[in-house]
Design a protein around this motif. Structure first.
Motif, mmCIF file in Angstrom:
data_model
loop_
_atom_site.group_PDB
_atom_site.id
_atom_site.type_symbol
_atom_site.label_atom_id
_atom_site.label_comp_id
_atom_site.label_asym_id
_atom_site.label_seq_id
_atom_site.Cartn_x
_atom_site.Cartn_y
_atom_site.Cartn_z
ATOM 1 N N MET A 1 0.774 -1.078 0.090
ATOM 2 C CA MET A 1 -0.178 0.047 0.003
ATOM 3 C C MET A 1 0.947 1.305 0.040
ATOM 4 S SD MET A 1 -3.099 -0.930 0.002
ATOM 5 C CE MET A 1 -4.734 -0.668 0.785
ATOM 6 N N ALA A 2 0.327 2.331 -0.508
ATOM 7 C CA ALA A 2 1.074 3.691 -0.635
ATOM 8 C C ALA A 2 0.176 4.691 -0.066
ATOM 9 C CB ALA A 2 1.366 3.749 -1.807
ATOM 10 N N TYR A 3 0.590 5.801 0.190
ATOM 11 C CA TYR A 3 -0.057 7.072 0.595
ATOM 12 C C TYR A 3 -0.198 8.035 -0.774
ATOM 13 C CZ TYR A 3 0.279 4.716 5.200
ATOM 14 O OH TYR A 3 0.350 3.813 6.077
ATOM 15 N N PHE A 4 -1.310 8.638 -0.565
ATOM 16 C CA PHE A 4 -1.658 9.811 -1.555
ATOM 17 C C PHE A 4 -2.303 11.065 -1.114
ATOM 18 C CE2 PHE A 4 -1.073 5.902 -3.789
ATOM 19 C CZ PHE A 4 -0.150 6.118 -4.699
ATOM 20 N N HIS A 5 -1.744 12.041 -1.682
ATOM 21 C CA HIS A 5 -2.747 13.478 -1.297
ATOM 22 C C HIS A 5 -3.541 13.744 -2.336
ATOM 23 C CE1 HIS A 5 -2.860 17.837 -1.398
ATOM 24 N NE2 HIS A 5 -2.920 17.763 -0.006
ATOM 25 N N GLU A 62 -4.809 5.892 1.835
ATOM 26 C CA GLU A 62 -4.046 4.603 1.440
ATOM 27 C C GLU A 62 -4.755 3.958 0.407
ATOM 28 O OE1 GLU A 62 -1.719 1.248 4.041
ATOM 29 O OE2 GLU A 62 -3.443 2.349 5.007
ATOM 30 N N ALA A 63 -3.739 3.628 -0.614
ATOM 31 C CA ALA A 63 -4.259 3.018 -1.744
ATOM 32 C C ALA A 63 -3.499 2.075 -2.213
ATOM 33 C CB ALA A 63 -4.716 4.010 -2.703
ATOM 34 N N ALA A 64 -3.543 1.140 -2.930
ATOM 35 C CA ALA A 64 -2.478 0.259 -3.769
ATOM 36 C C ALA A 64 -1.696 0.844 -4.658
ATOM 37 C CB ALA A 64 -3.408 -0.752 -4.586
ATOM 38 N N ALA A 66 -1.344 4.446 -7.589
ATOM 39 C CA ALA A 66 -1.839 5.846 -8.007
ATOM 40 C C ALA A 66 -3.162 6.048 -8.783
ATOM 41 C CB ALA A 66 -0.735 6.460 -8.943
ATOM 42 N N ALA A 67 -3.352 4.861 -9.450
ATOM 43 C CA ALA A 67 -4.664 4.505 -10.284
ATOM 44 C C ALA A 67 -5.753 4.338 -9.214
ATOM 45 C CB ALA A 67 -4.644 3.339 -11.282
ATOM 46 N N ALA A 68 -5.513 3.829 -8.162
ATOM 47 C CA ALA A 68 -6.460 3.284 -7.211
ATOM 48 C C ALA A 68 -6.976 4.754 -6.243
ATOM 49 C CB ALA A 68 -6.024 2.418 -6.243
ATOM 50 N N ALA A 69 -5.876 5.483 -6.086
ATOM 51 C CA ALA A 69 -6.050 6.789 -5.376
ATOM 52 C C ALA A 69 -6.855 7.463 -6.395
ATOM 53 C CB ALA A 69 -4.805 7.412 -5.210
ATOM 54 N N GLN A 70 -6.505 7.722 -7.557
ATOM 55 C CA GLN A 70 -7.325 8.635 -8.450
ATOM 56 C C GLN A 70 -8.591 8.030 -8.613
ATOM 57 O OE1 GLN A 70 -5.930 11.479 -10.084
ATOM 58 N NE2 GLN A 70 -8.491 11.764 -10.575
ATOM 59 N N ALA A 71 -8.894 6.893 -8.714
ATOM 60 C CA ALA A 71 -10.494 6.316 -8.694
ATOM 61 C C ALA A 71 -11.352 6.792 -7.484
ATOM 62 C CB ALA A 71 -10.186 4.886 -8.644
ATOM 63 N N LEU A 72 -10.269 6.747 -6.159
ATOM 64 C CA LEU A 72 -11.358 7.403 -5.023
ATOM 65 C C LEU A 72 -11.752 8.795 -5.332
ATOM 66 C CD1 LEU A 72 -8.770 6.202 -2.170
ATOM 67 C CD2 LEU A 72 -11.222 5.414 -2.613
ATOM 68 N N GLY A 73 -10.940 9.419 -6.144
ATOM 69 C CA GLY A 73 -11.383 10.946 -6.367
ATOM 70 C C GLY A 73 -12.458 10.924 -7.635
ATOM 71 N N ASP A 74 -11.979 10.078 -8.555
ATOM 72 C CA ASP A 74 -13.028 10.151 -9.740
ATOM 73 C C ASP A 74 -14.268 9.658 -9.204
ATOM 74 O OD1 ASP A 74 -10.933 10.814 -11.215
ATOM 75 O OD2 ASP A 74 -10.611 8.771 -12.096
ATOM 76 N N ASN A 75 -14.416 8.734 -8.194
ATOM 77 C CA ASN A 75 -15.791 8.225 -7.856
ATOM 78 C C ASN A 75 -16.467 9.072 -6.867
ATOM 79 O OD1 ASN A 75 -15.983 5.823 -9.346
ATOM 80 N ND2 ASN A 75 -14.643 5.097 -8.339
#
Length: 108
Positions: A1-5, A62-64, A66-75
């Protein structure tokens, strides 16, 4: 897992002070969406920032990847409402977390 802002950029600098009823409805759904992610532990911190240049929102997640983090925003319902909001997603290579109930600070 990784962290994103994730930075939620509103449709105009004067937001939320001149929010329309449609925008406020979308923001209520936005709040519920992120509250759910906070409860599951995906979202570490979420909230508004009132800076001199205008308000914006932040989420540290926390997301797997960058694509998973972006999906959180997109949804996010406020994005799906197509009212001019957008997310900027950036990786966080490390993070220092506040002390847990056990008393130790976590750094990853």
């Amino acid at each position: 897992m990784a962290y994103f802002h994730l930075k939620l950029v509103p449709p105009r600098p004067s937001f939320p002070h001149d929010a329309t009823p449609e925008e406020m409805t979308a923001m209520q759904a936005h709040g519920a969406y992120w509250h759910g992610h906070a409860e599951t532990g995906v979202a570490i911190a979420v909230g508004p920032v009132f800076s001199e240049g205008g308000a914006f929102g932040i989420a540290v997640v926390e997301a797997a990847d960058a694509a998973a983090a972006q999906a959180l925003g997109d949804n996010d319902p406020v994005i799906k409402a197509a009212l001019g909001f957008r997310f900027e997603t950036s990786p966080m290579p490390s993070i220092i977390l506040r002390r847990s109930a056990a008393g130790a600070a976590a750094a990853v």
